[in-house]
Scaffold this motif. Structure first.
Motif, mmCIF file in Angstrom:
data_model
loop_
_atom_site.group_PDB
_atom_site.id
_atom_site.type_symbol
_atom_site.label_atom_id
_atom_site.label_comp_id
_atom_site.label_asym_id
_atom_site.label_seq_id
_atom_site.Cartn_x
_atom_site.Cartn_y
_atom_site.Cartn_z
ATOM 1 N N ALA A 161 0.804 -1.227 0.000
ATOM 2 C CA ALA A 161 0.000 0.000 0.000
ATOM 3 C C ALA A 161 0.835 1.274 0.000
ATOM 4 O O ALA A 161 0.310 2.357 -0.308
ATOM 5 C CB ALA A 161 -0.922 0.007 1.220
ATOM 6 N N TYR A 214 -6.158 1.978 4.211
ATOM 7 C CA TYR A 214 -5.793 0.603 4.554
ATOM 8 C C TYR A 214 -5.288 0.527 5.989
ATOM 9 O O TYR A 214 -5.711 -0.340 6.772
ATOM 10 C CB TYR A 214 -4.725 0.096 3.591
ATOM 11 N N LEU A 246 -11.176 -5.655 4.242
ATOM 12 C CA LEU A 246 -10.804 -4.938 3.022
ATOM 13 C C LEU A 246 -12.040 -4.641 2.171
ATOM 14 O O LEU A 246 -12.185 -3.533 1.633
ATOM 15 C CB LEU A 246 -9.798 -5.756 2.214
ATOM 16 N N LEU A 258 -11.545 -1.423 -0.414
ATOM 17 C CA LEU A 258 -10.150 -1.422 -0.832
ATOM 18 C C LEU A 258 -9.959 -2.438 -1.963
ATOM 19 O O LEU A 258 -10.800 -3.327 -2.145
ATOM 20 C CB LEU A 258 -9.267 -1.775 0.365
ATOM 21 N N ILE A 291 -4.466 -6.563 -3.206
ATOM 22 C CA ILE A 291 -3.844 -6.671 -1.881
ATOM 23 C C ILE A 291 -3.620 -8.129 -1.519
ATOM 24 O O ILE A 291 -2.559 -8.505 -1.012
ATOM 25 C CB ILE A 291 -4.702 -5.958 -0.815
#
Length: 201
Positions: free
Chosen positions: A102, A111, A136, A141, A146
């Protein structure tokens, strides 16, 4: 030359959570802001022959009682939401790899806030990848990117390398903050950090 605060953290630390929250009220706040540097606390401890204070003083009830009281007092006096995680200590290696991925992205702060709050406000077990994925998704996100980063060998190695670099600078635990060459350890050092900033800007 403008300076920024370097904030070295691991989501597993309640002190790092509280310091992160308290940084928003720092005065003066440097114009160049804060750079967040994820490190693996377990590796820091291994490299520095250190350990979690709750484990180090596990047989000293007075000490562990004080440590817990200090956490709640710090939060209460700053109006911060805080609950000791029922899953403490947590394995945050996947969350920290996500934090490394991130870095520098527009959603980095989102995050960091989401994971810290999941642990220290909502008591979620984020070392369970299904729980972390739900967190998340809840915060909108980029879940797939991720999750891919969390198992990427390059990201895994980068977190280790950055942790080792932090230790070479003198880091032995988190939260650790740097203002230039000056190092400040622990949430209770924020006052000294403020004084240092005032004297240098």
């Amino acid at each position: 030359m403008s300076q920024h605060i370097e904030f070295m953290y691991d989501f597993c630390s309640p002190n790092a959570y509280l310091a992160h929250k308290a940084l928003s009220g720092l005065k003066p706040r440097p114009k160049s802001g804060i750079v967040f540097q994820p490190v693996l606390l377990s590796l820091v401890f291994k490299l520095t022959n250190n350990q979690n204070p709750f484990q180090a003083y596990s047989e000293n009830r007075q000490k562990t009682s004080y440590l817990t009281h200090d956490l709640h007092r710090f939060a209460r006096r700053r109006g911060l939401s805080f609950h000791m995680s029922p899953h403490f200590p947590l394995n945050t290696k996947f969350a920290m790899r996500g934090a490394s991925f991130a870095q520098g992205k527009s959603w980095e702060s989102k995050y960091i806030d989401a994971v810290f709050d999941a642990i220290w406000v909502h008591g979620q077990k984020i070392d369970d990848l299904n729980v972390l994925t739900d967190v998340l998704q809840e915060h909108e996100l980029p879940v797939r990117k991720i999750r891919d980063a969390m198992t990427d060998p390059e990201i895994k190695q980068r977190v280790k390398d950055e942790t080792k670099a932090a230790v070479r600078r003198g880091v032995f635990g988190v939260p650790t903050l740097f203002w230039g060459s000056e190092m400040f350890f622990g949430k209770n050092s924020l006052g000294n950090l403020e004084l240092e900033i005032k004297q240098s800007i």
